[in-house]
Design a protein around this motif. Structure first.
Motif, PDB file in Angstrom:
ATOM      1  N   LEU A 285      -8.958  -9.147  13.668  1.00  0.00           N
ATOM      2  CA  LEU A 285     -10.006  -9.723  14.225  1.00  0.00           C
ATOM      3  C   LEU A 285     -11.316  -8.854  14.351  1.00  0.00           C
ATOM      4  N   ALA A 286     -10.975  -7.448  14.686  1.00  0.00           N
ATOM      5  CA  ALA A 286     -12.224  -6.550  15.026  1.00  0.00           C
ATOM      6  C   ALA A 286     -13.107  -6.369  13.695  1.00  0.00           C
ATOM      7  N   SER A 287     -12.276  -6.276  12.470  1.00  0.00           N
ATOM      8  CA  SER A 287     -12.808  -6.385  11.317  1.00  0.00           C
ATOM      9  C   SER A 287     -13.864  -7.454  10.930  1.00  0.00           C
ATOM     10  N   MET A 288     -13.228  -8.671  11.119  1.00  0.00           N
ATOM     11  CA  MET A 288     -13.841 -10.058  10.897  1.00  0.00           C
ATOM     12  C   MET A 288     -15.044 -10.252  11.910  1.00  0.00           C
ATOM     13  N   LEU A 289     -14.713 -10.136  13.378  1.00  0.00           N
ATOM     14  CA  LEU A 289     -15.787 -10.301  14.270  1.00  0.00           C
ATOM     15  C   LEU A 289     -16.877  -9.367  14.693  1.00  0.00           C
ATOM     16  N   ASN A 290     -16.741  -8.042  14.418  1.00  0.00           N
ATOM     17  CA  ASN A 290     -17.641  -7.032  14.504  1.00  0.00           C
ATOM     18  C   ASN A 290     -19.071  -7.265  13.562  1.00  0.00           C
ATOM     19  N   PRO A 291     -19.143  -7.652  12.531  1.00  0.00           N
ATOM     20  CA  PRO A 291     -20.178  -8.076  11.679  1.00  0.00           C
ATOM     21  C   PRO A 291     -21.015  -9.130  12.390  1.00  0.00           C
ATOM     22  N   ILE A 292     -20.156 -10.191  12.723  1.00  0.00           N
ATOM     23  CA  ILE A 292     -20.559 -11.395  13.344  1.00  0.00           C
ATOM     24  C   ILE A 292     -21.365 -11.058  14.430  1.00  0.00           C
ATOM     25  N   ILE A 293     -20.802 -10.234  15.442  1.00  0.00           N
ATOM     26  CA  ILE A 293     -21.436 -10.027  16.810  1.00  0.00           C
ATOM     27  C   ILE A 293     -22.743  -9.137  16.595  1.00  0.00           C
ATOM     28  N   TYR A 294     -22.738  -8.372  15.837  1.00  0.00           N
ATOM     29  CA  TYR A 294     -23.897  -7.651  15.319  1.00  0.00           C
ATOM     30  C   TYR A 294     -24.979  -8.439  14.893  1.00  0.00           C
ATOM     31  N   GLY A 295     -24.409  -9.395  13.672  1.00  0.00           N
ATOM     32  CA  GLY A 295     -25.382 -10.263  12.983  1.00  0.00           C
ATOM     33  C   GLY A 295     -26.173 -11.042  14.137  1.00  0.00           C
ATOM     34  N   VAL A 296     -25.336 -11.767  15.111  1.00  0.00           N
ATOM     35  CA  VAL A 296     -25.682 -12.668  15.942  1.00  0.00           C
ATOM     36  C   VAL A 296     -26.815 -11.922  17.044  1.00  0.00           C
ATOM     37  N   LYS A 297     -26.327 -10.963  17.667  1.00  0.00           N
ATOM     38  CA  LYS A 297     -26.891 -10.400  18.754  1.00  0.00           C
ATOM     39  C   LYS A 297     -28.229  -9.469  18.274  1.00  0.00           C
ATOM     40  N   THR A 298     -28.385  -8.986  17.029  1.00  0.00           N
ATOM     41  CA  THR A 298     -29.338  -8.241  16.617  1.00  0.00           C
ATOM     42  C   THR A 298     -30.169  -8.866  15.878  1.00  0.00           C
ATOM     43  N   LYS A 299     -31.390  -9.459  16.364  1.00  0.00           N
ATOM     44  CA  LYS A 299     -32.396 -10.160  15.668  1.00  0.00           C
ATOM     45  C   LYS A 299     -32.924  -9.566  14.595  1.00  0.00           C
ATOM     46  N   GLU A 300     -33.220  -8.399  14.527  1.00  0.00           N
ATOM     47  CA  GLU A 300     -33.821  -7.539  13.101  1.00  0.00           C
ATOM     48  C   GLU A 300     -32.775  -7.768  12.071  1.00  0.00           C
ATOM     49  N   LEU A 301     -31.619  -7.440  12.161  1.00  0.00           N
ATOM     50  CA  LEU A 301     -30.464  -7.517  11.253  1.00  0.00           C
ATOM     51  C   LEU A 301     -30.498  -9.025  10.815  1.00  0.00           C
ATOM     52  N   ARG A 302     -30.243  -9.967  12.003  1.00  0.00           N
ATOM     53  CA  ARG A 302     -30.012 -11.348  11.672  1.00  0.00           C
ATOM     54  C   ARG A 302     -30.901 -12.071  10.947  1.00  0.00           C
ATOM     55  N   ASP A 303     -32.402 -11.434  10.974  1.00  0.00           N
ATOM     56  CA  ASP A 303     -33.464 -12.123  10.103  1.00  0.00           C
ATOM     57  C   ASP A 303     -33.077 -11.453   8.667  1.00  0.00           C
ATOM     58  N   LYS A 304     -32.850 -10.139   8.687  1.00  0.00           N
ATOM     59  CA  LYS A 304     -32.593  -9.660   7.141  1.00  0.00           C
ATOM     60  C   LYS A 304     -31.465 -10.152   6.445  1.00  0.00           C
ATOM     61  N   VAL A 305     -30.284 -10.484   7.003  1.00  0.00           N
ATOM     62  CA  VAL A 305     -29.248 -11.320   6.394  1.00  0.00           C
ATOM     63  C   VAL A 305     -29.615 -12.566   6.095  1.00  0.00           C
ATOM     64  N   GLY A 306     -30.319 -13.412   6.977  1.00  0.00           N
ATOM     65  CA  GLY A 306     -30.713 -14.706   6.612  1.00  0.00           C
ATOM     66  C   GLY A 306     -31.605 -14.468   5.213  1.00  0.00           C
ATOM     67  N   LYS A 307     -32.435 -13.523   5.146  1.00  0.00           N
ATOM     68  CA  LYS A 307     -33.223 -13.387   4.012  1.00  0.00           C
ATOM     69  C   LYS A 307     -32.763 -13.288   2.909  1.00  0.00           C
ATOM     70  N   TYR A 308     -31.282 -12.996   2.609  1.00  0.00           N
ATOM     71  CA  TYR A 308     -30.289 -12.935   1.453  1.00  0.00           C
ATOM     72  C   TYR A 308     -29.587 -13.986   1.256  1.00  0.00           C
ATOM     73  N   THR A 309     -28.971 -14.609   2.554  1.00  0.00           N
ATOM     74  CA  THR A 309     -27.898 -15.520   2.484  1.00  0.00           C
ATOM     75  C   THR A 309     -28.623 -16.831   2.345  1.00  0.00           C
ATOM     76  N   CYS A 310     -29.770 -17.207   2.857  1.00  0.00           N
ATOM     77  CA  CYS A 310     -30.393 -18.435   2.873  1.00  0.00           C
ATOM     78  C   CYS A 310     -31.371 -18.633   1.554  1.00  0.00           C
ATOM     79  N   ARG A 311     -31.307 -17.785   0.830  1.00  0.00           N
ATOM     80  CA  ARG A 311     -32.264 -17.946  -0.530  1.00  0.00           C
ATOM     81  C   ARG A 311     -32.113 -19.165  -0.865  1.00  0.00           C
ATOM     82  N   ARG A 312     -32.952 -19.963  -1.725  1.00  0.00           N
ATOM     83  CA  ARG A 312     -32.625 -21.129  -2.335  1.00  0.00           C
ATOM     84  C   ARG A 312     -32.416 -20.832  -3.863  1.00  0.00           C
TER      85      ARG A 312
END
Length: 312
Positions: A285-312
């Motif tokens: 659970l720690a391994s699975m949830l830690n990146p989710i927590i930081y991805g959700v709570k850190t806007k700068e990181l969330r935006d950069k992840v979205g840049k790669y995962t939401c490409r058309r």
């Protein structure tokens, strides 16, 4: 069954039983185990990739996050593949050397994980309490050195555990009622005097967790004191929001770890399968949830992840 008996008669082999009492549902249990593990790997490798690709994320905070991610990959990877071999193929045998190696990497990664959480608490303290000097106090080079110190500490603390056990005589009954080679589970297989092993394991558990928790508590007490001096409520909220992800990860890391360590030594009234399932969920659970927590709570990181995962 024949291969199981052959393994049992081999004096250089331990038998990992998986989850005793739930053998009939091992395959069903393996489904969430493997799903959590795969999701955790995908999330953690995604964070590593994004931080590596984005120059704007080459900062101390994200360097620490990458270190945390590496421990979140290492801990379940040292446990889950063997557990799935037990669940899927009934391959329960593990050599003594393999068992001690698994123990070393698992516990060393756990101690390293704790050291990184302490460093992250210091990072948050400097960012909030001394923001003007943050760039000079916490450089990438200094954070890398702190990570190296944490790695050396993990190796020096944990290496004696398998070395001490390698000198122990083991009984004919080499059946370990667990999915992996936890230190205390292997210690109980010895027919010799295990006082030193028990004492050292307990000292490491309390010194590492106790010292690290104390340092984290000091950091956050100073952070809270600094935040309370700020008159603006909006500034209060902004300052505390930067700590939310770290606090969540701390709670997910230390509470299950302390529970697992103490129940192995003092929790005779707890059903073995409950302890084993919780011990495994701690890593998964720690391994699975830690990146989710930081991805959700850190806007700068969330935006950069979205840049790669939401490409058309």
């Amino acid at each position: 069954m024949a291969s199981f008996n052959l393994t049992l008669s081999d004096p250089s082999t331990f038998i990992l039983m998986g989850i005793p009492g739930l053998e009939a549902v091992h395959f069903l249990i393996s489904i969430p185990f493997s799903m959590f593990y795969i999701i955790g790997l995908l999330g953690n490798f995604t964070l590593l990739f994004v931080v590596w690709k984005e120059q704007t994320l080459h900062k101390p905070m994200y360097l620490l996050l990458c270190m945390l991610v590496l421990t979140d990959i290492s801990m379940p990877t040292s446990v889950v593949p063997k557990a799935l071999c037990i669940f899927w193929f009934n391959l329960k045998g593990i050599t003594v050397g393999g068992c001690l190696t698994q123990m070393f990497f698992l516990h060393a990664a756990s101690v390293m994980h704790s050291a990184i959480l302490v460093t992250m608490a210091f990072d948050r303290y400097v960012a909030i309490c001394d923001p003007l000097r943050y760039a000079t106090i916490l450089t990438n080079a200094r954070v890398a050195k702190l990570g190296l110190v944490g790695l050396m500490r993990a190796v020096l603390f944990i290496l004696p555990l398998p070395l001490l056990l390698s000198r122990q005589p083991f009984c004919d009954n080499r059946i370990i009622p667990h999915t992996y080679c936890d230190h205390m589970a292997v210690v109980k297989m010895s027919c010799g005097d295990i006082t030193v092993n028990r004492t050292y394991g307990l000292v490491v558990a309390f010194v590492v967790n106790g010292l690290d928790l104390m340092l984290i508590a000091i950091s956050y007490s100073l952070i809270i004191r600094a935040v309370l001096r700020i008159s603006s409520k909006k500034a209060h909220q902004k300052a505390l929001n930067t700590c939310t992800a770290h606090i969540c990860v701390i709670l997910m890391s230390y509470i299950p770890s302390l529970f697992s360590s103490l129940t192995h030594r003092f929790g005779q009234g707890i059903a073995p399968h409950v302890h084993i399932i919780l011990a495994n969920l701690y890593f998964l659970l720690a391994s699975m949830l830690n990146p989710i927590i930081y991805g959700v709570k850190t806007k700068e990181l969330r935006d950069k992840v979205g840049k790669y995962t939401c490409r058309r």
